[in-house]
Design a protein around this motif. Structure first.
Motif, mmCIF file in Angstrom:
data_model
loop_
_atom_site.group_PDB
_atom_site.id
_atom_site.type_symbol
_atom_site.label_atom_id
_atom_site.label_comp_id
_atom_site.label_asym_id
_atom_site.label_seq_id
_atom_site.Cartn_x
_atom_site.Cartn_y
_atom_site.Cartn_z
ATOM 1 N N THR A 41 2.637 3.371 -19.812
ATOM 2 C CA THR A 41 1.439 3.831 -19.126
ATOM 3 C C THR A 41 0.468 4.390 -20.149
ATOM 4 N N ASN A 42 -0.732 3.819 -20.211
ATOM 5 C CA ASN A 42 -1.753 4.269 -21.150
ATOM 6 C C ASN A 42 -2.363 5.578 -20.678
ATOM 7 N N ALA A 43 -3.235 6.133 -21.527
ATOM 8 C CA ALA A 43 -3.899 7.388 -21.188
ATOM 9 C C ALA A 43 -4.743 7.255 -19.929
ATOM 10 N N ASP A 44 -5.214 6.021 -19.626
ATOM 11 C CA ASP A 44 -6.038 5.829 -18.438
ATOM 12 C C ASP A 44 -5.204 5.544 -17.187
ATOM 13 N N GLY A 45 -3.877 5.685 -17.291
ATOM 14 C CA GLY A 45 -3.011 5.532 -16.124
ATOM 15 C C GLY A 45 -2.649 4.095 -15.801
ATOM 16 N N ILE A 46 -2.913 3.161 -16.721
ATOM 17 C CA ILE A 46 -2.647 1.746 -16.485
ATOM 18 C C ILE A 46 -1.363 1.351 -17.189
ATOM 19 N N LEU A 47 -0.465 0.735 -16.458
ATOM 20 C CA LEU A 47 0.778 0.246 -17.031
ATOM 21 C C LEU A 47 0.512 -1.096 -17.697
ATOM 22 N N ALA A 48 0.617 -1.130 -19.026
ATOM 23 C CA ALA A 48 0.312 -2.368 -19.747
ATOM 24 C C ALA A 48 1.087 -2.419 -21.049
ATOM 25 N N PRO A 49 1.511 -3.625 -21.459
ATOM 26 C CA PRO A 49 2.189 -3.771 -22.748
ATOM 27 C C PRO A 49 1.235 -3.475 -23.899
ATOM 28 N N ALA A 50 1.803 -3.220 -25.063
ATOM 29 C CA ALA A 50 0.982 -2.956 -26.238
ATOM 30 C C ALA A 50 0.174 -4.199 -26.629
ATOM 31 N N HIS A 51 0.752 -5.379 -26.414
ATOM 32 C CA HIS A 51 0.076 -6.640 -26.719
ATOM 33 C C HIS A 51 0.041 -7.486 -25.455
ATOM 34 N N THR A 52 -1.089 -8.138 -25.207
ATOM 35 C CA THR A 52 -1.246 -8.936 -23.993
ATOM 36 C C THR A 52 -0.232 -10.067 -23.941
ATOM 37 N N ASP A 53 0.423 -10.188 -22.806
ATOM 38 C CA ASP A 53 1.395 -11.244 -22.567
ATOM 39 C C ASP A 53 0.867 -12.103 -21.422
ATOM 40 N N TRP A 54 0.630 -13.381 -21.676
ATOM 41 C CA TRP A 54 0.061 -14.273 -20.664
ATOM 42 C C TRP A 54 1.188 -14.927 -19.883
ATOM 43 N N LEU A 55 1.183 -14.734 -18.563
ATOM 44 C CA LEU A 55 2.253 -15.210 -17.697
ATOM 45 C C LEU A 55 1.759 -16.320 -16.773
ATOM 46 N N ARG A 56 2.563 -17.373 -16.675
ATOM 47 C CA ARG A 56 2.217 -18.510 -15.823
ATOM 48 C C ARG A 56 2.540 -18.189 -14.360
ATOM 49 N N HIS A 57 1.638 -18.620 -13.449
ATOM 50 C CA HIS A 57 1.825 -18.436 -12.013
ATOM 51 C C HIS A 57 1.411 -19.700 -11.274
ATOM 52 N N VAL A 58 1.912 -19.825 -10.061
ATOM 53 C CA VAL A 58 1.406 -20.827 -9.129
ATOM 54 C C VAL A 58 1.052 -20.098 -7.842
ATOM 55 N N LEU A 59 -0.203 -20.246 -7.406
ATOM 56 C CA LEU A 59 -0.663 -19.671 -6.147
ATOM 57 C C LEU A 59 -0.767 -20.781 -5.123
ATOM 58 N N THR A 60 -0.150 -20.566 -3.959
ATOM 59 C CA THR A 60 -0.244 -21.505 -2.847
ATOM 60 C C THR A 60 -1.065 -20.878 -1.740
ATOM 61 N N VAL A 61 -2.055 -21.613 -1.259
ATOM 62 C CA VAL A 61 -2.867 -21.182 -0.118
ATOM 63 C C VAL A 61 -2.738 -22.248 0.956
ATOM 64 N N ALA A 62 -2.356 -21.835 2.157
ATOM 65 C CA ALA A 62 -2.139 -22.794 3.241
ATOM 66 C C ALA A 62 -2.823 -22.306 4.503
ATOM 67 N N GLY A 63 -3.275 -23.270 5.312
ATOM 68 C CA GLY A 63 -3.908 -22.920 6.579
ATOM 69 C C GLY A 63 -4.779 -24.050 7.081
ATOM 70 N N PRO A 64 -5.626 -23.769 8.070
ATOM 71 C CA PRO A 64 -6.522 -24.787 8.618
ATOM 72 C C PRO A 64 -7.390 -25.414 7.528
ATOM 73 N N ILE A 65 -7.601 -26.704 7.631
ATOM 74 C CA ILE A 65 -8.327 -27.439 6.592
ATOM 75 C C ILE A 65 -9.692 -26.815 6.313
ATOM 76 N N ALA A 66 -10.430 -26.463 7.357
ATOM 77 C CA ALA A 66 -11.779 -25.912 7.166
ATOM 78 C C ALA A 66 -11.732 -24.579 6.433
ATOM 79 N N ASP A 67 -10.755 -23.739 6.756
ATOM 80 C CA ASP A 67 -10.651 -22.430 6.104
ATOM 81 C C ASP A 67 -10.247 -22.571 4.640
ATOM 82 N N VAL A 68 -9.325 -23.483 4.370
ATOM 83 C CA VAL A 68 -8.916 -23.706 2.985
ATOM 84 C C VAL A 68 -10.088 -24.247 2.171
#
Length: 200
Positions: free
Chosen positions: A10-37
């Motif tokens: 936890t940094n002085a500003d209250g943010i939990l973060a590693p000393a060096h940026t670590d880039w993490l892969r994700h997959v986001l799925t969004v599902a629903g009515p065709i018009a809304d998507v």
């Protein structure tokens, strides 16, 4: 995962973060009515460049400091670098005002950073705290790629769309929570892939 194993703290500003940026892969799925998507996809597209306020005088001094020992020539180099930084920043500002953009999943378009925070600059403690509180990550997503949509064979007029992206240090879970509130007709599922983490 234990923070001591990742170097996170936890940094002085209250943010939990590693000393060096670590880039993490994700997959986001969004599902629903065709018009809304489709509407979500339209809203999500942007330049993936945040129009932070930039103090060019400060940037020039920052660039000049490590070159000061080089003598008068360093001043000319610092001015040239300042001009390049300014030109790049103007492109960011212009792109931020245009609809659409090259990134299919832009967090700033979906969960916009308020103008009062943008005016502080990206390294201000209040700006970092806002990003942590509202996005759950401190930087825009990288390497975003929209995957092919999949029709739901069991429910007509619905569709499922996936995006692959890399996120700084953490899953942007707080942004996902906000999206679930903003888009109640859609289902959001985000899957981190810690095994393939690498510097993006």
């Amino acid at each position: 995962m234990d923070n001591s194993e990742t170097g996170a703290g936890t940094n002085a500003d209250g943010i939990l973060a590693p000393a060096h940026t670590d880039w993490l892969r994700h997959v986001l799925t969004v599902a629903g009515p065709i018009a809304d998507v489709a509407e979500f996809e339209c809203r999500a597209r942007g330049p993936s460049a945040v129009p932070w306020h930039l103090d060019l005088d400060h940037e020039e001094l920052r660039l000049l400091a490590p070159m000061a020992a080089a003598g008068p020539a360093a001043r000319g180099l610092a001015l040239a670098l300042r001009a390049q930084v300014e030109a790049d920043h103007q492109r960011v500002l212009a792109a931020a005002d245009q609809p659409g953009g090259g990134c299919p999943l832009d967090l700033h378009r979906l969960v916009p950073i308020p103008v009062r925070i943008l005016q502080l600059g990206d390294d201000a403690p209040a700006s970092r705290l806002w990003l942590w509180t509202h996005w759950g990550t401190l930087r825009p997503l990288r390497h975003v790629r929209r995957l092919d949509p999949v029709a739901d064979r069991w429910r007509k007029r619905t569709v499922r769309v996936e995006w692959e992206f890399w996120s700084a240090d953490w899953t942007p879970w707080r942004a996902i929570v906000q999206l679930r509130q903003d888009w109640p007709n859609l289902r959001f599922d985000v899957r981190p892939d810690y095994g393939d983490a690498s510097d993006g």
